[in-house]
Write an enzyme that holds these catalytic residues in place. Sequence first.
Site, PDB file in Angstrom:
ATOM      1  N   HIS A 105      17.953 -26.051  12.023  1.00  0.00           N
ATOM      2  CA  HIS A 105      18.334 -25.711  13.401  1.00  0.00           C
ATOM      3  C   HIS A 105      17.504 -26.602  14.326  1.00  0.00           C
ATOM      4  O   HIS A 105      16.331 -26.869  14.020  1.00  0.00           O
ATOM      5  CB  HIS A 105      17.951 -24.286  13.794  1.00  0.00           C
ATOM      6  CG  HIS A 105      18.583 -23.181  13.020  1.00  0.00           C
ATOM      7  ND1 HIS A 105      18.097 -22.735  11.832  1.00  0.00           N
ATOM      8  CD2 HIS A 105      19.653 -22.395  13.296  1.00  0.00           C
ATOM      9  CE1 HIS A 105      18.838 -21.723  11.394  1.00  0.00           C
ATOM     10  NE2 HIS A 105      19.793 -21.489  12.261  1.00  0.00           N
ATOM     11  N   ASP A 108      14.021 -25.359  14.783  1.00  0.00           N
ATOM     12  CA  ASP A 108      13.154 -25.327  13.594  1.00  0.00           C
ATOM     13  C   ASP A 108      12.369 -26.625  13.511  1.00  0.00           C
ATOM     14  O   ASP A 108      11.223 -26.651  13.058  1.00  0.00           O
ATOM     15  CB  ASP A 108      13.937 -25.334  12.262  1.00  0.00           C
ATOM     16  CG  ASP A 108      14.938 -24.239  12.127  1.00  0.00           C
ATOM     17  OD1 ASP A 108      14.779 -23.212  12.802  1.00  0.00           O
ATOM     18  OD2 ASP A 108      15.872 -24.416  11.317  1.00  0.00           O
ATOM     19  N   GLU A 272      27.863 -16.988   2.901  1.00  0.00           N
ATOM     20  CA  GLU A 272      26.526 -16.615   2.409  1.00  0.00           C
ATOM     21  C   GLU A 272      26.604 -15.316   1.613  1.00  0.00           C
ATOM     22  O   GLU A 272      27.218 -14.345   2.059  1.00  0.00           O
ATOM     23  CB  GLU A 272      25.586 -16.471   3.605  1.00  0.00           C
ATOM     24  CG  GLU A 272      24.181 -16.086   3.215  1.00  0.00           C
ATOM     25  CD  GLU A 272      23.181 -16.281   4.350  1.00  0.00           C
ATOM     26  OE1 GLU A 272      23.295 -17.295   5.086  1.00  0.00           O
ATOM     27  OE2 GLU A 272      22.302 -15.422   4.492  1.00  0.00           O
ATOM     28  N   HIS A 275      25.546 -12.109   3.386  1.00  0.00           N
ATOM     29  CA  HIS A 275      26.465 -11.729   4.461  1.00  0.00           C
ATOM     30  C   HIS A 275      27.723 -11.099   3.888  1.00  0.00           C
ATOM     31  O   HIS A 275      28.282 -10.162   4.468  1.00  0.00           O
ATOM     32  CB  HIS A 275      26.839 -12.947   5.300  1.00  0.00           C
ATOM     33  CG  HIS A 275      25.671 -13.622   5.955  1.00  0.00           C
ATOM     34  ND1 HIS A 275      25.817 -14.721   6.760  1.00  0.00           N
ATOM     35  CD2 HIS A 275      24.341 -13.345   5.921  1.00  0.00           C
ATOM     36  CE1 HIS A 275      24.627 -15.105   7.206  1.00  0.00           C
ATOM     37  NE2 HIS A 275      23.715 -14.284   6.696  1.00  0.00           N
ATOM     38  N   ASP A 313      17.788 -12.193   2.149  1.00  0.00           N
ATOM     39  CA  ASP A 313      17.729 -13.647   1.907  1.00  0.00           C
ATOM     40  C   ASP A 313      16.802 -14.033   0.756  1.00  0.00           C
ATOM     41  O   ASP A 313      15.977 -14.937   0.889  1.00  0.00           O
ATOM     42  CB  ASP A 313      17.263 -14.381   3.180  1.00  0.00           C
ATOM     43  CG  ASP A 313      18.332 -14.422   4.260  1.00  0.00           C
ATOM     44  OD1 ASP A 313      19.519 -14.276   3.934  1.00  0.00           O
ATOM     45  OD2 ASP A 313      17.978 -14.611   5.440  1.00  0.00           O
TER      46      ASP A 313
HETATM   47  C1  XLS Z   1      21.410 -15.794   9.391  1.00  0.00           C
HETATM   48  C2  XLS Z   1      22.106 -17.013   9.019  1.00  0.00           C
HETATM   49  C3  XLS Z   1      21.482 -18.296   9.529  1.00  0.00           C
HETATM   50  C4  XLS Z   1      22.458 -19.422   9.430  1.00  0.00           C
HETATM   51  C5  XLS Z   1      22.146 -20.601  10.276  1.00  0.00           C
HETATM   52  O1  XLS Z   1      21.625 -14.732   8.847  1.00  0.00           O
HETATM   53  O2  XLS Z   1      22.255 -17.056   7.640  1.00  0.00           O
HETATM   54  O3  XLS Z   1      20.297 -18.552   8.844  1.00  0.00           O
HETATM   55  O4  XLS Z   1      22.606 -19.850   8.108  1.00  0.00           O
HETATM   56  O5  XLS Z   1      22.056 -20.300  11.601  1.00  0.00           O
HETATM   57 NI    NI Z   2      22.954 -18.630   6.493  1.00  0.00          NI
HETATM   58 NI    NI Z   3      21.661 -14.833   6.449  1.00  0.00          NI
END
Ligand code: XLS
Ligand code: NI
Ligand code: NI
Length: 441
Positions: A105, A108, A272, A275, A313
């Site tokens: 990002h 970051d 992801e 998610h 994560d």
């Molecule tokens: C957050 C997201 C984030 C994205 C990028 O839950 O996974 O990390 O991958 O903004």
């Molecule tokens: Ni992500």
């Molecule tokens: Ni995430």
Amino acid sequence: MNAPASRFFGALDKVRYVGPDSDAPLGYRWYDKDRVIAGRTMAEHLRFAVCYWHSLCWPGGDPFGGETFLRPWMHGTVPMEMAEAKADVAFELFRLLDVPYFTFHDVDAAPEGANLVEQKDNVAAICDVFEEKMAETGVKLLWGTANLFSNRRYMAGAATNPDPDVFAYAAGQVRIALEATKRLGGANYVLWGGREGYETLLNTDMKRELDQFGRFLAMVAEHKHKIGFDGPLLIEPKPREPSKHQYDFDVATVYGFLERYDLLDDVKVNIEQNHALLAGHSFDHEVMLANALGIFGSIDINRGDALLGWDTDQFAMDVAELTLVMHEILKGGGFTTGGMNFDAKIRRQSLDPIDLLHGHVGSIDACARALINAAAMLEKGTLEMPRAERYAGWNAPEAKAILAGERTLAEVADRAIAAKLDPQPRSGRQEYLEGLVMRSV
Ligand code: XLS
Ligand code: NI
Ligand code: NI
């Protein structure tokens, strides 16, 4: 502050393939990057990326406690020097892991600007650093993105904010991040809308917010074409967290949104694992659906915790789950611009620099095993043969005519009567198939 990156990781060597029987403390057991599987090397199939935010920016805090990691590059006084020290450690990490890609990002990588002019200068300065390091190491950018969720200005959304000035600021930030991604030769550009949603419907006009969101994305797509950025835009679905509800809920919802705002040519999805679970789906469900809808782009590889209801994560280590995901990815033709980005973080007790390596190495091996398993399953037709058998009836001419739009409801119904159809249920054979998968992993 300018401690060389090598001092952070100590005297570690680049992680190499050592084979499954090795006792080496650190080595790839299954990821043999040049090994060819189904026509491509493992490196070409998997396209691993290390993410900047979890591995280099996260201090190890949680809602009840602060920093545990005490990373030296997070404790300087000159922000740009800190960013450069972080980049040194980052590229040393990429080199040690021997991964081909990274992701970041804007904030970051570069100190966040107090305004958009400063933001642009800071991102440009870090791009100078990245450009040099990328040329030196050969590490490439899988995708860039803008953080439109941490700064308090975005608390009520970026594109979906009730204040058009926030929308404009977000546009400024995305423009800078997209142009930086293009400059660095990034393969994709990601948009994750963590604040594009609501906390309460009592203050929310959903129709208006969705229209704003659609317009924002259309503007990003227009700009992508204008600057000649070839890669796709990738929306990353997530149903909630940090917002109570996020509009990019899951793959199906994103598809509907893209169709409504006519964005299907320019936008795909970045899926992801964690998610998918938060949306009440499995990882392979989301991949299969994205392939079915023609919007599969890339993967953020991680895992949630079965007992916790939030985005933990963690590094993905479940070979069985990953095998089914790889199976669907390979079946869809594999990655084109996408790859496997480690949107994963070590736990806050994992204090040692080497823990950063163990997380990635373990998960890279899990993905490599999954790839080997999935390629073998596809070659043998482990799931594809029973699936084809299950739908075999649809190969008959009459059935094909129905799907080709050559029969009306009445014609199909009349034929069912005339042919005295009395279809008998057949077993779904779930346990048989589960056994086949179990034997394949
Ligand atoms: C957050 C997201 C984030 C994205 C990028 O839950 O996974 O990390 O991958 O903004
Ligand atoms: Ni992500
Ligand atoms: Ni995430």
